[in-house]
Motif scaffolding. Structure first.
Motif, PDB file in Angstrom:
ATOM      1  N   ILE A 108      50.746  47.804  45.856  1.00 57.93           N
ATOM      2  CA  ILE A 108      49.768  47.541  46.222  1.00 57.93           C
ATOM      3  C   ILE A 108      48.080  47.412  44.374  1.00 57.93           C
ATOM      4  CG2 ILE A 108      47.544  48.301  46.426  1.00 57.93           C
ATOM      5  CD1 ILE A 108      49.921  49.898  48.851  1.00 57.93           C
ATOM      6  N   THR A 109      48.259  45.985  44.250  1.00 55.88           N
ATOM      7  CA  THR A 109      46.634  45.725  43.509  1.00 55.88           C
ATOM      8  C   THR A 109      45.660  46.000  44.389  1.00 55.88           C
ATOM      9  OG1 THR A 109      49.149  44.815  42.094  1.00 55.88           O
ATOM     10  CG2 THR A 109      46.616  44.208  41.521  1.00 55.88           C
ATOM     11  N   THR A 110      44.696  47.077  43.821  1.00 52.60           N
ATOM     12  CA  THR A 110      43.547  46.389  43.906  1.00 52.60           C
ATOM     13  C   THR A 110      43.025  46.252  42.650  1.00 52.60           C
ATOM     14  OG1 THR A 110      42.789  49.188  43.438  1.00 52.60           O
ATOM     15  CG2 THR A 110      43.481  49.057  45.260  1.00 52.60           C
ATOM     16  N   ILE A 111      41.384  45.784  42.696  1.00 55.81           N
ATOM     17  CA  ILE A 111      40.383  45.905  41.302  1.00 55.81           C
ATOM     18  C   ILE A 111      40.507  46.680  39.893  1.00 55.81           C
ATOM     19  CG2 ILE A 111      38.480  46.451  41.958  1.00 55.81           C
ATOM     20  CD1 ILE A 111      38.821  42.719  41.011  1.00 55.81           C
ATOM     21  N   LYS A 112      40.831  47.513  40.415  1.00 51.79           N
ATOM     22  CA  LYS A 112      41.184  48.678  39.124  1.00 51.79           C
ATOM     23  C   LYS A 112      42.711  48.141  38.927  1.00 51.79           C
ATOM     24  CE  LYS A 112      37.644  51.910  40.013  1.00 51.79           C
ATOM     25  NZ  LYS A 112      37.706  53.016  40.310  1.00 51.79           N
ATOM     26  N   GLY A 113      43.828  46.977  39.335  1.00 55.65           N
ATOM     27  CA  GLY A 113      44.059  46.872  38.693  1.00 55.65           C
ATOM     28  C   GLY A 113      44.850  45.360  38.425  1.00 55.65           C
ATOM     29  N   VAL A 114      43.650  45.088  38.679  1.00 55.79           N
ATOM     30  CA  VAL A 114      43.316  43.470  37.610  1.00 55.79           C
ATOM     31  C   VAL A 114      42.399  43.682  36.378  1.00 55.79           C
ATOM     32  CG1 VAL A 114      42.228  41.785  38.091  1.00 55.79           C
ATOM     33  CG2 VAL A 114      43.756  42.358  40.221  1.00 55.79           C
ATOM     34  N   GLY A 115      41.746  44.319  36.078  1.00 61.01           N
ATOM     35  CA  GLY A 115      40.139  44.578  35.400  1.00 61.01           C
ATOM     36  C   GLY A 115      40.257  46.150  35.234  1.00 61.01           C
ATOM     37  N   THR A 116      39.436  46.687  33.942  1.00 58.39           N
ATOM     38  CA  THR A 116      38.428  47.252  33.934  1.00 58.39           C
ATOM     39  C   THR A 116      37.250  47.088  33.657  1.00 58.39           C
ATOM     40  OG1 THR A 116      39.213  48.291  31.870  1.00 58.39           O
ATOM     41  CG2 THR A 116      40.193  48.923  33.960  1.00 58.39           C
ATOM     42  N   LEU A 117      36.142  47.575  33.461  1.00 65.37           N
ATOM     43  CA  LEU A 117      34.749  47.638  32.563  1.00 65.37           C
ATOM     44  C   LEU A 117      35.001  47.657  31.005  1.00 65.37           C
ATOM     45  CD1 LEU A 117      32.727  50.340  34.425  1.00 65.37           C
ATOM     46  CD2 LEU A 117      32.310  47.828  34.082  1.00 65.37           C
ATOM     47  N   GLN A 118      36.334  48.038  30.630  1.00 62.51           N
ATOM     48  CA  GLN A 118      36.261  48.245  28.835  1.00 62.51           C
ATOM     49  C   GLN A 118      37.016  46.391  28.587  1.00 62.51           C
ATOM     50  OE1 GLN A 118      36.948  50.835  31.035  1.00 62.51           O
ATOM     51  NE2 GLN A 118      35.436  51.854  30.617  1.00 62.51           N
ATOM     52  N   HIS A 119      37.780  46.182  29.672  1.00 61.58           N
ATOM     53  CA  HIS A 119      38.777  45.624  29.495  1.00 61.58           C
ATOM     54  C   HIS A 119      38.813  44.839  30.943  1.00 61.58           C
ATOM     55  CE1 HIS A 119      40.432  47.617  26.355  1.00 61.58           C
ATOM     56  NE2 HIS A 119      40.571  48.672  27.329  1.00 61.58           N
ATOM     57  N   PRO A 120      37.557  43.629  31.094  1.00 63.04           N
ATOM     58  CA  PRO A 120      37.779  43.134  32.096  1.00 63.04           C
ATOM     59  C   PRO A 120      38.576  42.003  32.129  1.00 63.04           C
ATOM     60  CG  PRO A 120      35.096  42.397  31.068  1.00 63.04           C
ATOM     61  CD  PRO A 120      36.314  43.812  30.481  1.00 63.04           C
ATOM     62  N   HIS A 121      38.822  41.289  33.310  1.00 64.80           N
ATOM     63  CA  HIS A 121      39.886  40.557  33.616  1.00 64.80           C
ATOM     64  C   HIS A 121      39.345  38.888  33.115  1.00 64.80           C
ATOM     65  CE1 HIS A 121      42.444  37.013  35.598  1.00 64.80           C
ATOM     66  NE2 HIS A 121      43.109  37.613  35.428  1.00 64.80           N
ATOM     67  N   PRO A 122      39.523  37.807  33.209  1.00 62.31           N
ATOM     68  CA  PRO A 122      38.377  36.561  32.449  1.00 62.31           C
ATOM     69  C   PRO A 122      38.174  36.176  33.981  1.00 62.31           C
ATOM     70  CG  PRO A 122      40.649  36.001  31.221  1.00 62.31           C
ATOM     71  CD  PRO A 122      40.709  37.866  32.078  1.00 62.31           C
ATOM     72  N   LEU A 123      38.659  36.382  34.978  1.00 66.61           N
ATOM     73  CA  LEU A 123      38.272  36.426  36.409  1.00 66.61           C
ATOM     74  C   LEU A 123      36.894  37.132  36.935  1.00 66.61           C
ATOM     75  CD1 LEU A 123      40.920  35.773  39.046  1.00 66.61           C
ATOM     76  CD2 LEU A 123      38.565  34.070  38.966  1.00 66.61           C
ATOM     77  N   GLN A 124      36.741  38.120  36.460  1.00 70.29           N
ATOM     78  CA  GLN A 124      35.217  39.357  36.439  1.00 70.29           C
ATOM     79  C   GLN A 124      34.489  38.565  35.283  1.00 70.29           C
ATOM     80  OE1 GLN A 124      38.504  42.743  36.136  1.00 70.29           O
ATOM     81  NE2 GLN A 124      37.667  43.852  37.807  1.00 70.29           N
ATOM     82  N   LYS A 125      34.761  38.461  34.473  1.00 67.00           N
ATOM     83  CA  LYS A 125      33.856  38.207  33.251  1.00 67.00           C
ATOM     84  C   LYS A 125      33.483  36.742  34.350  1.00 67.00           C
ATOM     85  CE  LYS A 125      36.220  39.598  29.200  1.00 67.00           C
ATOM     86  NZ  LYS A 125      36.620  38.387  28.111  1.00 67.00           N
ATOM     87  N   ALA A 126      34.179  36.545  34.242  1.00 71.80           N
ATOM     88  CA  ALA A 126      33.349  34.682  35.068  1.00 71.80           C
ATOM     89  C   ALA A 126      32.393  34.571  36.125  1.00 71.80           C
ATOM     90  CB  ALA A 126      34.610  33.646  35.177  1.00 71.80           C
ATOM     91  N   PHE A 127      33.033  35.874  36.507  1.00 66.50           N
ATOM     92  CA  PHE A 127      31.896  36.228  38.143  1.00 66.50           C
ATOM     93  C   PHE A 127      30.492  36.608  38.220  1.00 66.50           C
ATOM     94  CE2 PHE A 127      33.569  36.123  42.448  1.00 66.50           C
ATOM     95  CZ  PHE A 127      34.997  35.470  42.452  1.00 66.50           C
ATOM     96  N   VAL A 128      30.517  37.053  36.828  1.00 63.30           N
ATOM     97  CA  VAL A 128      28.958  37.809  36.183  1.00 63.30           C
ATOM     98  C   VAL A 128      28.629  36.201  35.623  1.00 63.30           C
ATOM     99  CG1 VAL A 128      28.298  38.962  34.265  1.00 63.30           C
ATOM    100  CG2 VAL A 128      30.110  39.985  35.827  1.00 63.30           C
ATOM    101  N   GLU A 129      29.213  35.819  34.966  1.00 68.14           N
ATOM    102  CA  GLU A 129      28.919  34.775  34.403  1.00 68.14           C
ATOM    103  C   GLU A 129      27.852  34.042  34.622  1.00 68.14           C
ATOM    104  OE1 GLU A 129      27.867  32.437  30.505  1.00 68.14           O
ATOM    105  OE2 GLU A 129      28.896  34.722  30.741  1.00 68.14           O
ATOM    106  N   LYS A 130      28.738  33.160  35.809  1.00 69.37           N
ATOM    107  CA  LYS A 130      28.752  31.876  36.544  1.00 69.37           C
ATOM    108  C   LYS A 130      27.295  32.227  37.933  1.00 69.37           C
ATOM    109  CE  LYS A 130      30.333  29.158  34.492  1.00 69.37           C
ATOM    110  NZ  LYS A 130      29.592  27.407  33.904  1.00 69.37           N
ATOM    111  N   GLY A 131      27.179  33.730  37.594  1.00 65.29           N
ATOM    112  CA  GLY A 131      26.718  34.682  39.161  1.00 65.29           C
ATOM    113  C   GLY A 131      27.187  34.854  40.125  1.00 65.29           C
ATOM    114  N   ALA A 132      28.380  34.826  40.502  1.00 66.61           N
ATOM    115  CA  ALA A 132      28.863  34.426  41.733  1.00 66.61           C
ATOM    116  C   ALA A 132      28.974  36.464  42.200  1.00 66.61           C
ATOM    117  CB  ALA A 132      30.243  34.121  41.364  1.00 66.61           C
ATOM    118  N   VAL A 133      28.137  36.957  41.485  1.00 68.27           N
ATOM    119  CA  VAL A 133      28.123  38.816  42.133  1.00 68.27           C
ATOM    120  C   VAL A 133      26.347  38.958  42.118  1.00 68.27           C
ATOM    121  CG1 VAL A 133      28.375  41.282  41.540  1.00 68.27           C
ATOM    122  CG2 VAL A 133      29.862  39.432  40.682  1.00 68.27           C
TER     123      VAL A 133
END
Lengths: 283, 155
Positions: free
Chosen positions: B70-95
């Motif tokens: 099972i993979t949850t969002i914490k298995g994709v990236g963390t606050l310290q090491h966000p995944h590019p998808l997480q960075k992109a969601f922040v950067e593009k205002g998708a959150v």
């Protein structure tokens, strides 16, 4: 939120015989779990045992004897992505499978589960009806193969007290066959308020054979045999499509419910039948 | 009954009730990043990956997932090491409120694993079960496309 409060045991049988034995011995208090969507969204309080099919090797799609054979635990996503389905009826079946529910649910809903539960709003049932699919049932020892019409004509819920749906068989059709299906939904991921599927065989612009089914009517899907007879032998033209709309509106067996009146559903059935036929003219 | 899961790479054993859904088991055991909402599979907030495939954990029986990964969002990236998808969601205002974001990112993550260069239509289809009531979907599609660029830069 514990919805299945009365479930006491889960089983992962290694053989069909074991699965059927548990089912039979449970006297109606066991549920077969394919993907598990139905049992979690519509929990049945009398269910005490869950029988999972995961170890029975029913997750296959293969070609045999000019048929596509789909194992009961194949999900809609598995089927949509199968190479055998890619070009089946010019890719129209693949397209329709990709429109059902949402990606998340397509990853969970199984073909066998859809057939076995027999929900009126299923998109899979009218699809398999129109394709004249055959349902394979196992009592643990022997297989029984039923045309989908016969499966639902008989009391399928009674049949499934002692048997398990193991496979769906779809005939392979040559290039003279054309297929189309339309679903009336309020939004892309909603359950349909009506679905119409049409398979026709066309030779020199004449409809030689037809298979039509309607689902979400609001009862369980059925074959619109009068409509099939109406189309057979006729030249496929825009005028025929117009006439077919009128004929369908007058003769189709659909009803009304809280979501859609009978009059509107009849009208929709006619319009969708016409539009599918028009689309099939252009194939 | 006991179930064995591998969650975000860690092996776990949990005691569950036979009729429980996966969402409840995960949240009870501290995986609060998996959000619960509709319990009908219609909103996608509870999305997790099971053996890499996105599922609504509110409609999957916990017992069915025994011995799976099972993979949850914490298995994709963390606050310290966000995944590019997480960075992109922040950067593009998708959150905006963020409730749907873990599910949407997990669906997008599964898509990109399988198809690193999806079309707009393929992105929309992959995210069609993750409902967002704040931001809408234009920014999410933009974010997934932007993440593809970030992933290529990372390589």
């Amino acid at each position: 939120m514990l919805k299945l409060k009365n479930v006491r045991q889960c089983f992962m049988p290694d053989s069909l015989q074991e699965a059927v034995d548990i089912l039979r011995d449970s006297q109606g208090k066991a549920a077969i779990v394919g993907g598990g969507l139905d049992i979690t969204v519509f929990p049945r309080p009398y269910i005490e045992k869950l029988i999972f099919l995961d170890k029975l090797h029913l997750n296959y799609i293969k070609e045999k004897n000019s048929e596509i054979r789909v194992g009961a635990t194949v999900t809609i996503t598995d089927m949509e992505r199968s190479l055998l389905i890619k070009n089946y009826l010019r890719g129209r079946v693949k397209e329709i499978l990709g429109e059902v529910a949402s990606q998340l649910l397509r990853n969970q809903i199984t073909i066998g589960g859809s057939i076995a539960r027999g929900h009126p709003y299923s998109d899979i049932i009218p699809l398999v009806y129109a394709l004249r699919g055959r349902i394979v049932l196992s009592d643990g020892k022997d297989d029984e193969e039923l045309l989908i019409d016969d499966f639902y004509r008989e009391n399928f819920r009674e049949l499934l007290k002692n048997k398990i749906v193991t496979e769906i068989r779809l005939k392979k059709y040559d290039d003279s066959y054309r297929f189309g299906m339309k679903r009336f939904v309020r939004n892309a991921t909603d359950i349909p308020l009506l679905n119409v599927a049409l398979l026709i065989k066309v030779e020199k612009n004449i409809i030689k054979d037809a298979s039509i089914s309607l689902g979400s009517r609001p009862g369980i899907a059925y074959r619109f045999i009068k409509g099939e007879e109406f189309l057979k032998g006729k030249k496929i033209t825009k005028e025929l499509a117009e006439d077919f709309q009128e004929f369908t509106e007058e003769n189709v067996d659909v009803g009304g419910d809280a979501r859609l009146s009978k009059t509107y559903r009849k009208h929709l059935a006619g319009v969708y039948s016409k539009n599918i036929l028009l689309n099939l003219m252009e194939v | 009954m006991k179930v064995h899961y591998t969650i975000n790479g860690e092996k776990k054993i949990f005691e569950i009730k036979p009729g429980e859904v996966l969402l409840d088991v995960l949240r009870r055991n501290g995986y609060s990043e998996v959000k619960g909402n509709c319990y009908m599979g219609t909103c996608g907030a509870c999305t997790v990956l099971i053996d890499g495939v996105p599922h609504t954990s509110c409609t999957i029986l916990a017992a069915k997932v025994d011995n799976k990964s099972i993979t949850t969002i914490k298995g994709v990236g963390t606050l310290q090491h966000p995944h590019p998808l997480q960075k992109a969601f922040v950067e593009k205002g998708a959150v905006q409120c963020g409730f749907c974001t873990p599910g949407a990112i997990l669906s997008a993550y599964a898509l990109l694993k399988e198809n690193p260069n999806p079309t707009d239509e393929e992105i929309k289809k992959a995210l069609d079960g993750n409902v967002c009531r704040c931001t809408g979907y234009v920014q999410q599609v933009e974010a997934v496309k932007f993440s593809i660029k970030l992933l290529k830069e990372e390589k």
